[in-house]
Design an enzyme around this catalytic site. Structure first.
Site, short mmCIF file in Angstrom:
data_model
loop_
_atom_site.label_atom_id
_atom_site.label_comp_id
_atom_site.label_asym_id
_atom_site.label_seq_id
_atom_site.Cartn_x
_atom_site.Cartn_y
_atom_site.Cartn_z
N TRP A 93 46.17 30.01 -26.44
CA TRP A 93 46.19 29.26 -27.69
C TRP A 93 47.07 28.02 -27.56
CZ3 TRP A 93 45.17 26.95 -31.89
CH2 TRP A 93 46.15 26.54 -32.78
N ASP A 101 44.14 41.86 -33.80
CA ASP A 101 44.85 40.60 -33.57
C ASP A 101 45.41 40.58 -32.16
OD1 ASP A 101 46.20 38.23 -33.68
OD2 ASP A 101 47.84 38.98 -34.92
N ASP A 107 52.33 35.24 -39.04
CA ASP A 107 52.34 34.17 -38.05
C ASP A 107 53.67 33.42 -38.15
OD1 ASP A 107 50.20 32.64 -36.17
OD2 ASP A 107 51.34 31.12 -37.25
N TRP A 108 53.66 32.08 -38.19
CA TRP A 108 54.89 31.31 -38.28
C TRP A 108 55.66 31.60 -39.56
CZ3 TRP A 108 58.49 28.26 -36.11
CH2 TRP A 108 58.27 27.80 -34.80
N HIS A 147 43.63 38.05 -36.96
CA HIS A 147 44.96 37.47 -37.08
C HIS A 147 45.25 37.04 -38.52
CE1 HIS A 147 48.63 35.50 -35.83
NE2 HIS A 147 48.21 34.34 -36.30
#
Length: 306
Positions: free
Chosen positions: A164, A250, A123-124, A280
């Site tokens: 999201w 995901d 992710d980030w 995810h």
């Protein structure tokens, strides 16, 4: 910059989280300081695996992976990004920018003295980590990218991400635990869900988590787009070992692994790994398996060959 610090009592008795906290002080950029938290487990002389989380999780996400890595003789370092976990939290949303997150994370790596890193990013964690690999490639021995990407805003981010993004801005209650649970195939227990909520005693602590989705470049003129394009240029020359270990369920990052593999030469000799029955947050669904993948990757790519 006004900085909030989550009270330590919020982190007492979290399930399966026996790790000692460590801290490093960083400059805020306006003359102040903030504190970043990290976990540091395993032998100090082992190869260092840097674990970077994403939104809206924290180093708790890696609790199942850290013992596997440490038992294999690796040093596992898991940061809490600024605004998350036990790290300090600037109180105003405009205190957060993509560039500041990159700068804070780089400053932490330098302050801790981390080098020859195996980056594990999700992710980030990838939006920041892959930027750093592009900007400081000699600091990284190898990379494991898991459900992540490095967007430039030149392509549509996808309907799932747009949904999201809207939700993150419109929901009256930003419940990190429920968000993480919704990104898993398995169902989290109430205690684990509460552990993801622990860093945020009330909404005043959530400004970074609220802002993160809006910092993802989704248009070509995004402030972070030029730096990310430059990072892609550098990644196109990154020939150290690079492994994609994405999950099979995901909707946010599905397919991004093929793009990473097509553009990063270090991925040529390493077949991608698919973590099955995982969403995810594959660290929650299949953390033990992902950790074993990392161990095997490190063992198969000795640093002398990088």
């Amino acid at each position: 910059m006004q900085v909030l610090r989550t009270p330590d009592k919020q982190f007492v008795g979290l399930p399966d989280f026996p790790f000692e906290p460590h801290y490093v002080d960083l400059d805020t950029g306006d003359g102040g300081q903030l504190r970043m938290h990290y976990l540091d487990e395993g032998p100090a002389d082992g190869e260092t695996v840097l674990l970077l989380h994403g939104e809206p999780s924290w180093s708790y996400l890696y609790r199942r992976m850290i013992p596997v890595l440490a038992d294999a003789g690796l040093r596992a370092v898991a940061l809490d990004l600024v605004g998350f976990g036990r790290s300090d939290k600037p109180a105003h949303r405009d205190d957060y920018s993509y560039q500041r997150h990159v700068d804070w994370t780089w400053a932490a790596l330098c302050a801790i003295g981390l080098d020859a890193l195996t980056l594990v990013c999700q992710d980030w964690g990838g939006l920041i980590g892959l930027r750093l690999v592009g900007e400081h490639p000699d600091r990284f021995a190898r990379v494991v990218a898991a459900n992540t990407f490095l967007p430039t805003g030149d392509h549509h981010p996808g309907d799932a991400f747009r949904a999201w993004q809207r939700y993150s801005q419109e929901t009256p209650q930003f419940q990190a635990g429920q968000i993480v649970n919704g990104g898993c195939v398995t169902d989290l227990t109430d205690a684990v869900t509460a552990a993801y909520d622990a860093p945020f005693p009330d909404d005043s602590y959530q400004q970074g988590a609220r802002q993160f989705p809006m910092l993802v470049p989704t248009a070509p003129d995004d402030p972070a787009a030029p730096a990310n394009r430059a990072a892609w240029e550098a990644l196109s020359r990154f020939d150290r070992p690079f492994l994609c270990a994405f999950s099979d369920s995901d909707p946010i990052t599905g397919g991004a692994d093929a793009i990473l593999r097509a553009h990063i030469p270090g991925a040529d000799d390493h077949a991608p790994v698919t973590i099955t029955e995982a969403g995810h947050f594959l660290q929650e669904d299949r953390g033990d398996e992902l950790a074993r993948v990392v161990v095997q990757f490190v063992e198969a790519t000795p640093r002398s060959a990088t």
